[in-house]
Design a protein around this motif. Structure first.
Motif, short mmCIF file in Angstrom:
data_model
loop_
_atom_site.label_atom_id
_atom_site.label_comp_id
_atom_site.label_asym_id
_atom_site.label_seq_id
_atom_site.Cartn_x
_atom_site.Cartn_y
_atom_site.Cartn_z
N SER A 36 0.86 -1.19 0.00
CA SER A 36 0.00 0.00 0.00
C SER A 36 0.90 1.23 0.00
O SER A 36 2.07 1.17 0.39
CB SER A 36 -0.90 0.01 1.24
N LEU A 37 0.32 2.34 -0.43
CA LEU A 37 1.06 3.59 -0.47
C LEU A 37 1.66 3.92 0.90
O LEU A 37 2.76 4.46 1.01
CB LEU A 37 0.09 4.70 -0.91
N HIS A 38 0.94 3.55 1.93
CA HIS A 38 1.36 3.79 3.30
C HIS A 38 2.77 3.26 3.55
O HIS A 38 3.59 3.91 4.19
CB HIS A 38 0.35 3.12 4.24
N GLU A 39 3.05 2.07 2.98
CA GLU A 39 4.36 1.46 3.23
C GLU A 39 5.50 2.31 2.69
O GLU A 39 6.61 2.26 3.18
CB GLU A 39 4.42 0.06 2.61
N ASP A 63 5.21 2.64 -10.77
CA ASP A 63 5.34 2.00 -12.10
C ASP A 63 4.47 0.75 -12.17
O ASP A 63 3.83 0.48 -13.19
CB ASP A 63 6.80 1.59 -12.36
N ASP A 64 4.46 -0.02 -11.07
CA ASP A 64 3.66 -1.24 -11.09
C ASP A 64 2.15 -0.92 -11.12
O ASP A 64 1.39 -1.59 -11.82
CB ASP A 64 4.00 -2.12 -9.88
N LEU A 65 1.76 0.13 -10.39
CA LEU A 65 0.34 0.55 -10.45
C LEU A 65 -0.04 0.92 -11.88
O LEU A 65 -1.09 0.53 -12.39
CB LEU A 65 0.10 1.78 -9.55
N VAL A 66 0.85 1.67 -12.54
CA VAL A 66 0.57 2.11 -13.92
C VAL A 66 0.45 0.90 -14.83
O VAL A 66 -0.47 0.78 -15.64
CB VAL A 66 1.67 3.08 -14.42
N ARG A 67 1.39 -0.04 -14.66
CA ARG A 67 1.39 -1.24 -15.50
C ARG A 67 0.09 -2.03 -15.36
O ARG A 67 -0.46 -2.54 -16.31
CB ARG A 67 2.59 -2.13 -15.10
N ARG A 68 -0.42 -2.07 -14.14
CA ARG A 68 -1.66 -2.82 -13.90
C ARG A 68 -2.91 -2.00 -14.19
O ARG A 68 -4.01 -2.42 -13.93
CB ARG A 68 -1.72 -3.28 -12.44
N ARG A 69 -2.71 -0.75 -14.61
CA ARG A 69 -3.81 0.20 -14.84
C ARG A 69 -4.58 0.45 -13.54
O ARG A 69 -5.78 0.59 -13.52
CB ARG A 69 -4.74 -0.28 -15.97
N TYR A 71 -3.36 2.96 -11.56
CA TYR A 71 -2.89 4.29 -11.16
C TYR A 71 -3.99 5.30 -11.48
O TYR A 71 -4.25 5.59 -12.65
CB TYR A 71 -1.60 4.62 -11.90
N HIS A 72 -4.63 5.83 -10.44
CA HIS A 72 -5.78 6.71 -10.66
C HIS A 72 -5.51 8.14 -10.19
O HIS A 72 -6.43 8.88 -9.87
CB HIS A 72 -7.02 6.15 -9.96
N TYR A 73 -4.23 8.48 -10.09
CA TYR A 73 -3.86 9.83 -9.64
C TYR A 73 -3.59 10.73 -10.83
O TYR A 73 -3.28 10.27 -11.92
CB TYR A 73 -2.58 9.77 -8.79
N VAL A 388 -11.26 -1.98 -5.32
CA VAL A 388 -11.48 -0.55 -5.55
C VAL A 388 -10.71 -0.10 -6.78
O VAL A 388 -11.25 0.56 -7.67
CB VAL A 388 -11.06 0.28 -4.31
N LYS A 389 -9.43 -0.48 -6.85
CA LYS A 389 -8.60 -0.05 -7.98
C LYS A 389 -9.12 -0.63 -9.29
O LYS A 389 -9.18 0.06 -10.31
CB LYS A 389 -7.14 -0.45 -7.74
N ALA A 390 -9.51 -1.90 -9.24
CA ALA A 390 -10.02 -2.55 -10.46
C ALA A 390 -11.33 -1.89 -10.91
O ALA A 390 -11.54 -1.63 -12.09
CB ALA A 390 -10.24 -4.04 -10.19
#
Ligand SMILES: Cc1ncc(COP(=O)(O)O)c(C=O)c1O
Length: 447
Positions: A36-39, A63-69, A71-73, A388-390
């Motif tokens: 999580s971002l917290h870490e 990068d990994d968030l973007v790769r998995r689509r 990344y919602h920021y 949530v992300k999906a």
């Protein structure tokens, strides 16, 4: 890049094994599903890392968030924040139209012809900047007029402007609270309140729990020089209201001061849009009223209102006020115009409430858990960060933008998407959003 044709549920792939990995923290290349971002931002394991290592880890995570689509920021808008907004799509590089359920501009006043005209006229007269802090030469007659209007709006003696709502909460609270004072805050207050309370003892009480609040008030009696209770009129992630009249009574009975943040209630609640204090019939009955221009007032900046002496104190003692350039003249002018519109054009607020009722009815009929929402903010409870992300990715692919709210914004078991309704949304846009939301939520076994 993951195959975009995959369905919503396959974007999650949460298995018992994943769950175990997530808890035990997988080693090797960063897999954002297990972290999580917290870490990467606040967890103590970051404390001993060199800056370069911290930056590297967070970059790998993003990068990994973007790769998995996932990344919602930082979506890139190419025009105004309307019910239908234009975004630059990261993957295709094209401009796409999306139904905007992520705006806090509840009354669409950022695009009202009168607020735009006022802000242009003020820029022409006063210039694009303010040149200094209000304590120096950055204060103008426009700023003073807005302060008087905001004092009248909140039924307080005086008001003070800040260049952001976040800065206002930090600036007011850090100026007021000292080591011998106690901040008593609802557990769901905005991060800016928490930030402002950092330098003083603080106790949180369970969200909207009057008994818990009273227990703290009773137990802390006579231990502190001052006690300040801080609540919000409408909670930004839950969309529910504080039981304000009872909280005012408790604070008075126990000789504590009360600060109310009306960020998400100004313009929305009360017969004249003056917030939850007006809604509950206690306008002028709260010691400190805080607000922001960035939601219903369609601009950016913050304000605080209260007694003349409090405001004079903050003018001298609040570092975020004294050492920061003043609010832009264009902002002051457009907010003055927004306040006029709240009085003169009640039909805009009526349209918002028609939309709120329509959308809320739709969500409930589909079986979504939207908590105790009673405002223009709807939390759709998902209770799983990955889902949530999906869900956000799938909705985006269908031309709908919502806000993901995951740990550490909320505890992981309370993760959700946050939907906000504005007055300019058309019923057919809301219908489409509801239909797609239900479709993907069923695929993800959320409903
Ligand atoms: C309750 C509350 N207070 C303060 C703020 C900060 O306001 P701003 O975004 O105008 O800086 C926010 C922002 O979302 C908020 O929700």
């Amino acid at each position: 890049m993951l195959d975009q044709s995959e369905n919503c549920s396959s974007r999650v792939a949460t298995t018992a094994h994943d769950e175990h990995d997530r808890r035990t923290k997988a080693t090797g290349p960063i897999d954002s599903r297990h972290s999580s971002l917290h870490e990467f931002l606040v967890a103590s394991q970051q404390d001993s890392l060199a800056f370069a290592e911290r930056f590297e880890q967070l970059s790998a995570y993003v990068d990994d968030l973007v790769r998995r689509r996932h990344y919602h920021y930082r979506r890139v808008r190419t025009g105004g924040s309307a019910g239908l907004a234009r975004l630059l799509d990261r993957d295709s590089g094209r401009v796409v139209e999306v139904i905007n359920l992520a705006s806090n501009d509840y009354l669409d006043l950022s695009r009202h012809p009168a607020t735009i005209a006022a802000s242009i006229a003020a820029t022409q007269r006063y210039g694009a900047g303010t040149s200094a802090s209000p304590a120096a030469i950055g204060n103008t007659d426009l700023h003073e007029r807005l302060e008087r209007e905001l004092a009248a709006f909140t039924n307080c003696e005086a008001a003070l402007l800040y260049s952001s709502g976040f800065g206002m909460n930090c600036g007011v609270l850090s100026a007021l609270l000292r080591r011998n004072d106690l901040a008593i805050v609802d557990s769901c207050v905005h991060g800016s309140v928490m930030e402002g309370c950092r330098g003083a003892p603080m106790r949180t009480f369970a969200h909207n729990d009057l008994d818990a609040l009273e227990r703290i008030l009773v137990r802390s009696r006579s231990q502190y020089a001052n006690r300040l209770v801080v609540v919000e009129g409408v909670y930004s992630m839950d969309g529910d209201l504080a039981p304000l009249a009872d909280i005012v009574r408790l604070a008075r009975r126990h000789d504590a001061m009360l600060m109310l943040d009306e960020a998400h209630s100004t313009g929305v609640f009360g017969a004249r849009g003056r917030g939850t204090a007006e809604h509950f019939g206690i306008l002028g009955g709260v010691d400190i009223v805080a607000g922001t221009f960035s939601k219903s007032l369609g601009s950016v900046g913050g304000f605080v209102a209260g007694s003349r002496r409090l405001i004079r104190y903050l003018q001298m003692a609040s570092r975020h006020y004294v050492f920061s350039a003043s609010v832009l003249p264009s902002v002051a002018a457009s907010v003055l115009e927004a306040l006029r519109i709240l009085d003169d054009e009640p039909s805009i607020r009526e349209r918002l409430w028609r939309n709120v009722e329509y959308f809320g009815r739709g969500l409930r009929a589909l079986g979504f858990d939207i908590g105790a929402s009673a405002s223009a903010i709807f939390p759709v409870m998902v209770r799983d960060d990955l889902k949530v992300k999906a869900l956000c990715s799938c909705l985006y692919d269908d031309g709908i933008v919502v806000t993901p709210v995951v740990f550490p914004g909320v505890p992981e078991k309370q993760s959700r998407i946050r939907l906000s309704v504005t007055s300019g949304l058309e019923p057919k846009q809301m219908d489409h959003a509801l239909e797609r939301l239900a479709h993907h939520a069923k695929a993800l076994q959320i409903i």
